[in-house]
Design a protein around this motif. Structure first.
Motif, mmCIF file in Angstrom:
data_model
loop_
_atom_site.group_PDB
_atom_site.id
_atom_site.type_symbol
_atom_site.label_atom_id
_atom_site.label_comp_id
_atom_site.label_asym_id
_atom_site.label_seq_id
_atom_site.Cartn_x
_atom_site.Cartn_y
_atom_site.Cartn_z
ATOM 1 N N ARG A 18 0.692 -1.437 0.435
ATOM 2 C CA ARG A 18 -0.610 -0.199 -0.313
ATOM 3 C C ARG A 18 0.962 1.152 0.481
ATOM 4 O O ARG A 18 1.825 1.857 1.542
ATOM 5 N N GLY A 19 0.784 1.811 -1.422
ATOM 6 C CA GLY A 19 1.659 2.910 -1.765
ATOM 7 C C GLY A 19 3.344 2.695 -2.039
ATOM 8 O O GLY A 19 3.461 3.930 -2.741
ATOM 9 N N SER A 20 3.430 1.626 -1.989
ATOM 10 C CA SER A 20 4.930 0.799 -3.395
ATOM 11 C C SER A 20 3.877 0.928 -4.462
ATOM 12 O O SER A 20 4.820 0.788 -5.672
ATOM 13 N N PHE A 21 3.218 -0.598 -3.901
ATOM 14 C CA PHE A 21 2.453 -0.653 -5.376
ATOM 15 C C PHE A 21 1.032 -0.606 -5.721
ATOM 16 O O PHE A 21 0.915 0.624 -6.578
ATOM 17 N N TYR A 22 0.066 -0.661 -4.728
ATOM 18 C CA TYR A 22 -1.152 0.433 -4.723
ATOM 19 C C TYR A 22 -1.308 1.201 -4.157
ATOM 20 O O TYR A 22 -0.407 2.148 -3.500
ATOM 21 N N ASN A 234 7.992 -7.607 -4.979
ATOM 22 C CA ASN A 234 7.225 -8.884 -6.090
ATOM 23 C C ASN A 234 6.087 -8.299 -7.191
ATOM 24 O O ASN A 234 6.453 -8.294 -8.322
ATOM 25 N N PRO A 235 5.631 -7.026 -6.804
ATOM 26 C CA PRO A 235 5.037 -6.641 -7.944
ATOM 27 C C PRO A 235 5.836 -5.680 -8.826
ATOM 28 O O PRO A 235 5.572 -5.966 -10.050
ATOM 29 N N ALA A 236 6.649 -4.802 -8.570
ATOM 30 C CA ALA A 236 7.757 -4.124 -9.808
ATOM 31 C C ALA A 236 8.070 -5.399 -10.415
ATOM 32 O O ALA A 236 8.647 -4.943 -11.284
ATOM 33 N N ALA A 237 9.036 -6.306 -10.085
ATOM 34 C CA ALA A 237 8.988 -7.549 -11.251
ATOM 35 C C ALA A 237 8.205 -8.382 -12.269
ATOM 36 O O ALA A 237 8.870 -8.631 -12.892
ATOM 37 N N ALA A 238 7.262 -8.570 -11.089
ATOM 38 C CA ALA A 238 6.158 -9.237 -12.457
ATOM 39 C C ALA A 238 5.269 -7.709 -13.174
ATOM 40 O O ALA A 238 5.583 -8.120 -14.398
ATOM 41 N N LEU A 239 5.759 -6.844 -13.132
ATOM 42 C CA LEU A 239 5.392 -5.460 -13.680
ATOM 43 C C LEU A 239 6.120 -5.362 -14.622
ATOM 44 O O LEU A 239 6.068 -5.572 -16.029
#
Length: 249
Positions: A18-22, A234-239
């Motif tokens: 929250r705040g880093s991905f969302y 991990n969200p940044a890696a997926a993106l």
């Protein structure tokens, strides 16, 4: 026909995202829809710990767009046991809890063994025979994640291949990286993300995984999930992986 490559993360509820991905201030109930808008898959972790209601699966399916898929992590009561052959009742309860409500958003089922579980050909063979190929007319696909070096054995690979079960390829410092036979789809779990890397993995490492996924997709659907490690990345890696795949088109 080539398969589709789907890229995602483990779950979707994680406060540091929250705040880093969302976006700041996003309601928690909107987070899954945000994952669905930006990634192409996610693993459901809640099913590992307890059963869910059919209405819950249906709600998850409605939150994401066409083409998105959920990998469903099988209950620990199925896999965390001394004798796998005794898991029949737990497996039946798991597959009949309502996962078919995911509809075409239903991806593979992940059967994860504990790191202490060793390879017993007879017991594992009996377990694989318990995995249903369908439930209520809906086809099921199964992926097995083993974490003990004893599974790095041609006999294990042959059992999985003959059962039509994918062997998860794990990127982890302590678990063996075992590449299974082609069974129509592939499953990769990448667990070495680093907080020092903005995208969790270096761009060259991400390029290597996208190349591998493209090779896997020649034979069927390929799944890449960024799990644990530096979870905040991990969200940044997926993106970054999705972007790399798009650039290679």
């Amino acid at each position: 026909m080539a398969g589709r490559i789907r890229v995602g993360i483990g779950g979707w509820v994680y406060e540091p995202w929250r705040g880093s991905f969302y976006p700041v201030g996003m309601r928690q109930k909107d987070e899954l829809a945000y994952v669905g808008a930006h990634l192409t898959a996610t693993e459901i972790n809640a099913t590992y710990y307890s059963s869910q209601k059919p209405a819950t699966f249906a709600g998850w399916a409605r939150a994401v767009p066409d083409g998105f898929q959920f990998a469903v992590k099988a209950s620990r009561f199925c896999t965390n046991r001394r004798v796998l052959a005794d898991a029949g009742e737990s497996i039946e309860k798991f597959v009949k809890q309502g996962i078919i409500e995911l509809g075409d958003r239903l991806g593979p089922i992940l059967w994860q063994f504990m790191p202490t579980k060793t390879f017993d050909p007879d017991d594992l063979g009996a377990f694989l025979k318990l995995l249903p190929t369908s439930v209520d007319g809906v086809a099921l696909r199964h992926a097995l994640e083993v974490r003990h070096e004893s599974f790095n054995d041609p006999a294990f690979l042959a059992l999985a291949r003959d059962a039509g079960v994918a062997v998860v390829l794990a990127d982890h410092d302590a678990y063996p990286a075992i590449a299974g036979h082609d069974v129509g789809f592939s499953y990769n779990r990448l667990m070495c993300s680093s907080e020092e890397e903005e995208a969790g993995y270096s761009l060259s490492e991400i390029s290597g995984w996208t190349d591998r996924a493209r090779e896997q997709a020649v034979l069927g659907d390929a799944y890449i999930f960024y799990i644990s490690g530096a979870k905040i990345r991990n969200p940044a890696a997926a993106l970054a992986t999705i972007m790399a795949l798009e650039q290679q088109l």
